[in-house]
Design an enzyme around this catalytic site. Sequence first.
Site, PDB file in Angstrom:
ATOM      1  CE  LYS A 155     -43.786  79.127  61.188  1.00 49.40           C
ATOM      2  NZ  LYS A 155     -43.166  80.127  62.077  1.00 49.40           N
TER       3      LYS A 155
ATOM      4  CB  SER B  96     -43.294  83.254  64.719  1.00 49.86           C
ATOM      5  OG  SER B  96     -43.115  84.368  63.891  1.00 49.86           O
TER       6      SER B  96
ATOM      7  CB  SER C 265     -44.810  83.551  60.981  1.00 45.91           C
ATOM      8  OG  SER C 265     -43.826  82.798  61.654  1.00 45.91           O
TER       9      SER C 265
END
Lengths: 89, 432
Positions: free
Chosen positions: B38, B137, B113
């Site tokens: 990420k 997330s 996210s």
Amino acid sequence: MVLSEDVRKIAKLADVGVDDGELEEFTSQCSDILTYFEMLDALPQGAGIDRGLVNIFREDEVTESLSQKEALSNAAETEDGYFKAPRVM
Amino acid sequence: MSRSLNFSVSDTINAFITTIPEVSYEDGPLSGTTVAIKDNISTRGVETTCASKILKGYIPPYDAHVVTLLKEAGAAIVGKTNMDEFGMGTTTENSAFGPTLNPCDPARVPGGSSGGSAAAVAAGYCDMALGSDTGGSIRCPAAFCGIVGLKPTYGRVSRYGLIAYANSLEQIGPMAKDVTGVSRLFSVIAGHDKRDSTSVDRPYTHTPDPSIKGLKIGLPSEFFGEGVDPKVAESVRNAVNTLERAGAEAVPCSMPSMSHALAAYYVICTSEASSNLARFDGVRYGPGGDLRKSWHEEFSDRRQERFGKEVRRRIILGTFSLAAGYFGRYYQKAQTARQMVRDDFNRLFKDVDLVAGPTMPSIAFRLKEKSDPLQMYLSDILTVPANLAGVPAISVPCAKVDGMPVGLQLIGRHFEDEKVIDAAFAYEQEAA
């Protein structure tokens, strides 16, 4: 419920620009969200979180860290090994 | 021995912000396994943006602890994945690089996210991915894309090098197509790191074990009630039946603190964000600006131009919650609500081993469906309790509703990530 003047003031305190076109949208959205937060009012004023934790300190000794060159490597402007920032006064 | 591989994908769903075409890797337990990271996790020499214009061009001079561990384990780090800017969102639409699309249906969001990480794994671009989970997330996009994602117990994985959004809530965690993959990745990243003051010395050396005879699972009515799509609730109940066939026992229970959990979560995360994001002034990293302006004017202009609307909205809400005169009304009350959530879990875990429910109250939203921020926040209601309490939680795919994946969420006691993983593994085996 917040007013557009409140949002303008908070945005200024937080140093995040909000232009006039966005102000109404932000005010209405923040009002809805803060109204939702008001449910917390009904709760008792607790002592907060108690996790039974204690701070863990270490001796203030010099350890490995970034070199000055590495620390400055992402700055847009530097001078004599320092970051260059806008004037504060 | 050092080897290399060429990484090349036709990324039609915009899962990656940066890809690394030529990857070298070493021998080790993950040798040659392709792993995506990420884009809020620092990678030495590889641009790390948090999907924000304010970090465009930022090349971290150091690796996050988890990245160091992955390299030592031989993983081939193939790229940096798209996300909601600074982790603020549930859809991956709040990205300066455009939304990621859901590989199961490109008209829908992948969740957020960590949407790029989940989509990259689901699309088969890479074997595994790292996400971060502040209020769901990792688990939300895992559920929406039909993969497995674990939010570990708070403290089990070092946050050193994770660009902070809400420190007291977030953890880095593993994402993969199946429970075995999640377990393998977790065994590499868990463990103590003195550079994260909240890191705990609890390494993970477990191999998933599907024998769950006698495991007691609590089903809080709040996870199956108002606001949850009845078809999603039904499919998760069926998944719990599958666990019962594998030897578990399910009992009804209640979590009254759920009524205040979401409000508490958003007060706390925006408060922490307003403080954390003050560091993005454009002076030490990110594109430069106009040094002739005064500090506040320049700082304010740069942040307006380079932070998206959701980030500015959360900074404003957090600044408001912490402001003199409001602190007691919002932040302190939110801490009371947070303690109530912890107390609820502690009470339930005296009687049951795990708590189960849906990961998300619905299937993946259509693009632009959640345009109102409060409506988007409300969809996090089933994932935020685990972050508020710091307990481990996993999402494992359990069904399809209207052709889209549904996630079964399993939540465990502090430091019982192993038990959460075993139950998810047992489900996977029994359902196969």
